[in-house]
Design a protein around this motif. Sequence first.
Motif, PDB file in Angstrom:
ATOM      1  N   THR A  18      12.560  13.884  21.642  1.00 35.47           N
ATOM      2  CA  THR A  18      12.979  13.290  22.813  1.00 35.47           C
ATOM      3  C   THR A  18      11.929  12.587  23.724  1.00 35.47           C
ATOM      4  O   THR A  18      12.254  11.710  24.505  1.00 35.47           O
ATOM      5  CB  THR A  18      13.707  14.284  23.627  1.00 35.47           C
ATOM      6  OG1 THR A  18      12.957  15.530  23.881  1.00 35.47           O
ATOM      7  CG2 THR A  18      14.953  14.960  23.009  1.00 35.47           C
ATOM      8  N   GLU A  19      10.575  13.347  23.849  1.00 32.75           N
ATOM      9  CA  GLU A  19       9.467  12.504  24.376  1.00 32.75           C
ATOM     10  C   GLU A  19       9.375  11.166  23.885  1.00 32.75           C
ATOM     11  O   GLU A  19       9.049  10.143  24.625  1.00 32.75           O
ATOM     12  CB  GLU A  19       8.240  13.247  24.335  1.00 32.75           C
ATOM     13  CG  GLU A  19       8.404  14.671  25.173  1.00 32.75           C
ATOM     14  CD  GLU A  19       7.175  15.474  24.679  1.00 32.75           C
ATOM     15  OE1 GLU A  19       7.501  16.816  25.332  1.00 32.75           O
ATOM     16  OE2 GLU A  19       6.278  15.115  24.079  1.00 32.75           O
ATOM     17  N   LEU A  21      11.625   9.327  22.738  1.00 34.16           N
ATOM     18  CA  LEU A  21      12.885   8.409  23.192  1.00 34.16           C
ATOM     19  C   LEU A  21      12.461   7.988  24.729  1.00 34.16           C
ATOM     20  O   LEU A  21      12.703   6.860  24.979  1.00 34.16           O
ATOM     21  CB  LEU A  21      14.148   9.297  23.074  1.00 34.16           C
ATOM     22  CG  LEU A  21      15.114   8.653  23.641  1.00 34.16           C
ATOM     23  CD1 LEU A  21      15.687   7.111  23.494  1.00 34.16           C
ATOM     24  CD2 LEU A  21      16.284   9.743  23.797  1.00 34.16           C
ATOM     25  N   GLU A  22      12.150   8.998  25.430  1.00 33.97           N
ATOM     26  CA  GLU A  22      11.798   8.619  26.598  1.00 33.97           C
ATOM     27  C   GLU A  22      10.897   7.724  26.934  1.00 33.97           C
ATOM     28  O   GLU A  22      10.904   7.001  28.099  1.00 33.97           O
ATOM     29  CB  GLU A  22      11.848  10.082  27.595  1.00 33.97           C
ATOM     30  CG  GLU A  22      13.246  10.883  27.658  1.00 33.97           C
ATOM     31  CD  GLU A  22      13.260  12.335  28.121  1.00 33.97           C
ATOM     32  OE1 GLU A  22      14.022  13.054  27.845  1.00 33.97           O
ATOM     33  OE2 GLU A  22      11.834  12.946  28.173  1.00 33.97           O
ATOM     34  N   SER A  25      11.895   4.315  26.758  1.00 33.03           N
ATOM     35  CA  SER A  25      12.788   3.937  27.757  1.00 33.03           C
ATOM     36  C   SER A  25      12.305   3.246  29.212  1.00 33.03           C
ATOM     37  O   SER A  25      11.401   3.627  29.733  1.00 33.03           O
ATOM     38  CB  SER A  25      14.063   4.768  28.132  1.00 33.03           C
ATOM     39  OG  SER A  25      14.994   4.233  29.064  1.00 33.03           O
ATOM     40  N   PRO A  28      15.483   5.244  33.169  1.00 33.13           N
ATOM     41  CA  PRO A  28      16.167   6.629  33.261  1.00 33.13           C
ATOM     42  C   PRO A  28      17.506   6.736  33.467  1.00 33.13           C
ATOM     43  O   PRO A  28      18.055   7.790  32.746  1.00 33.13           O
ATOM     44  CB  PRO A  28      15.521   7.207  34.567  1.00 33.13           C
ATOM     45  CG  PRO A  28      14.297   6.245  34.621  1.00 33.13           C
ATOM     46  CD  PRO A  28      14.824   4.884  34.663  1.00 33.13           C
ATOM     47  N   LEU A  31      19.146   6.705  29.966  1.00 31.09           N
ATOM     48  CA  LEU A  31      18.890   8.065  29.201  1.00 31.09           C
ATOM     49  C   LEU A  31      20.059   9.131  29.788  1.00 31.09           C
ATOM     50  O   LEU A  31      20.215   9.764  28.859  1.00 31.09           O
ATOM     51  CB  LEU A  31      17.490   8.568  29.626  1.00 31.09           C
ATOM     52  CG  LEU A  31      16.290   7.599  28.842  1.00 31.09           C
ATOM     53  CD1 LEU A  31      14.815   7.987  29.373  1.00 31.09           C
ATOM     54  CD2 LEU A  31      16.399   7.590  27.398  1.00 31.09           C
ATOM     55  N   ARG A  35      22.403  11.225  27.540  1.00 24.31           N
ATOM     56  CA  ARG A  35      22.408  12.370  27.342  1.00 24.31           C
ATOM     57  C   ARG A  35      23.953  13.138  27.652  1.00 24.31           C
ATOM     58  O   ARG A  35      24.466  13.685  26.949  1.00 24.31           O
ATOM     59  CB  ARG A  35      21.482  13.196  28.259  1.00 24.31           C
ATOM     60  CG  ARG A  35      21.187  14.694  28.143  1.00 24.31           C
ATOM     61  CD  ARG A  35      20.411  15.235  29.170  1.00 24.31           C
ATOM     62  NE  ARG A  35      19.045  14.403  29.000  1.00 24.31           N
ATOM     63  CZ  ARG A  35      18.488  13.785  30.023  1.00 24.31           C
ATOM     64  NH1 ARG A  35      19.417  13.376  31.171  1.00 24.31           N
ATOM     65  NH2 ARG A  35      17.304  13.067  29.872  1.00 24.31           N
ATOM     66  N   LYS A 137      22.454   3.014  26.152  1.00 25.43           N
ATOM     67  CA  LYS A 137      22.750   4.502  26.500  1.00 25.43           C
ATOM     68  C   LYS A 137      23.566   5.082  24.969  1.00 25.43           C
ATOM     69  O   LYS A 137      23.184   6.219  24.706  1.00 25.43           O
ATOM     70  CB  LYS A 137      24.026   4.572  27.397  1.00 25.43           C
ATOM     71  CG  LYS A 137      25.198   3.598  27.286  1.00 25.43           C
ATOM     72  CD  LYS A 137      26.058   3.801  28.554  1.00 25.43           C
ATOM     73  CE  LYS A 137      27.025   2.810  28.605  1.00 25.43           C
ATOM     74  NZ  LYS A 137      26.627   1.590  28.811  1.00 25.43           N
ATOM     75  N   ALA A 140      20.468   6.207  23.310  1.00 23.43           N
ATOM     76  CA  ALA A 140      19.878   7.307  23.584  1.00 23.43           C
ATOM     77  C   ALA A 140      20.828   8.542  23.179  1.00 23.43           C
ATOM     78  O   ALA A 140      20.109   9.667  22.843  1.00 23.43           O
ATOM     79  CB  ALA A 140      19.714   7.312  25.110  1.00 23.43           C
ATOM     80  N   CYS A 143      19.659   9.691  19.971  1.00 25.75           N
ATOM     81  CA  CYS A 143      18.497  10.277  19.726  1.00 25.75           C
ATOM     82  C   CYS A 143      18.838  11.760  20.291  1.00 25.75           C
ATOM     83  O   CYS A 143      18.095  12.717  19.680  1.00 25.75           O
ATOM     84  CB  CYS A 143      17.727   9.462  20.585  1.00 25.75           C
ATOM     85  SG  CYS A 143      16.852   8.134  19.929  1.00 25.75           S
ATOM     86  N   TYR A 144      19.507  11.856  21.260  1.00 24.94           N
ATOM     87  CA  TYR A 144      19.497  13.146  22.022  1.00 24.94           C
ATOM     88  C   TYR A 144      20.234  14.343  20.877  1.00 24.94           C
ATOM     89  O   TYR A 144      19.798  15.538  20.907  1.00 24.94           O
ATOM     90  CB  TYR A 144      20.324  13.399  23.280  1.00 24.94           C
ATOM     91  CG  TYR A 144      19.253  12.816  24.453  1.00 24.94           C
ATOM     92  CD1 TYR A 144      18.096  13.661  24.650  1.00 24.94           C
ATOM     93  CD2 TYR A 144      19.664  11.630  25.086  1.00 24.94           C
ATOM     94  CE1 TYR A 144      17.303  12.978  25.829  1.00 24.94           C
ATOM     95  CE2 TYR A 144      19.008  11.220  26.263  1.00 24.94           C
ATOM     96  CZ  TYR A 144      17.811  12.165  26.449  1.00 24.94           C
ATOM     97  OH  TYR A 144      16.762  11.657  27.646  1.00 24.94           O
TER      98      TYR A 144
END
Length: 401
Positions: A18-19, A21-22, A25, A28, A31, A35, A137, A140, A143-144
């Motif tokens: 997840t890091e 991924l973030e 981006s 935020p 993201l 989520r 999104k 994202a 990924c989550y």
Amino acid sequence: MSASGAKPGSSWWGSAWTEALEALSLDPARLARGRTYASEGNVGAISVAPGRIVTYVRGSRPRPYRTEIRLRALDDEDWERFLATAAANPAHIAALLDKDMPHSLVDSAAEAGVDLLPAPGDLVPSCSCPDRGHPCKHAAALCYETARLLDADPFVLLLMRGRAERDLLDDLARRNAALSVREKPAPPPFPGVPAAAALGPRTLPPLPGPLPVPPHPGHACGAYPGTRGAPDPLTLDLLVTDAAARAHTLLTSGTDPVATLTPWQDAVRLAAAQPGSGLTAATRTLYAALARATGRTPTDLARAVAAWQQGGPTGLSVLETPWDPPAGPFDRARPALAAAGLPRLRPHRNRLGDAERGIQLRLGQDDRWYPYESDPGTDDWWPTGTPDRDPVDALTALLDT
């Protein structure tokens, strides 16, 4: 099937995912939206293959988006260094067998020049949606949801990097055996057992009790072969996921509700469970296969899916089987519609309709009115909207669509 439950990234390797991924981006808000999509179950079955993960994500539109995340697969030299590092320490092998990815193994592999976990910039998202965010999104959300899979099984990451769990464990077992032979002295000769003792009668211990039923059905997260003539990989994933859900229901309840369905009803049920209503490439392939297997056309199947989504098996019966209702609700429907100022509909068996307007209500065996529509002046009726016990409400909703 998508994962659910704990917060994504509860393991340290899931957090690293997840890091990455973030760090990718620039927005935020996307993201946060991704989520939310993941936590609300908008992510479909995830197909994992070397170098990529693919799924369909439901967004604000009816048609889901095909979403993919690419990650570089390791080459043969990388895998040789990684396997040599893992086999050199028995604790690493034990941890992998326990679905754990020890820090020491990842650090040792990195020192040997093999980076298992993605660094910022390693993840390459793509999506069929019009959002130009990087990532959007939907990517994202994928990924989550993948982080939840990684929390449960680090071998998912190793598969994305290029090797399946069974192949890795077999290779590690061979290397570990070779190391044991070199490092340990040969055991003394086995004294043997007399043949009379070995072949004599004996009482076997009782069989162990059955394993406990898991709280949720299992999910498929492997790669299916793309061999010519083989079933479509995403269709296989759908069938495996459906079989797991049926098996879990049978174990927990002792019944299989699908067992009473005809082959045609079961084909409609399978198609209706797939998002996209036959509009995506994967569902078009599925629709064609199911229609061919049941002697129907894809259009027949699409119409039946609309009826199933409207009312399940009863909705399909309303589509396919006219019947003669007794006096009562059916006879009261026309005066009620006229009193509400709605168009006058002509009765025929369990149906009230106006072909010129292209509107129709059908009374089901469950005493609910099922709305249908057609192009004006044609006889091509399709289930539309939600059934209602009040014909006035059912027709009003149909006219408002």
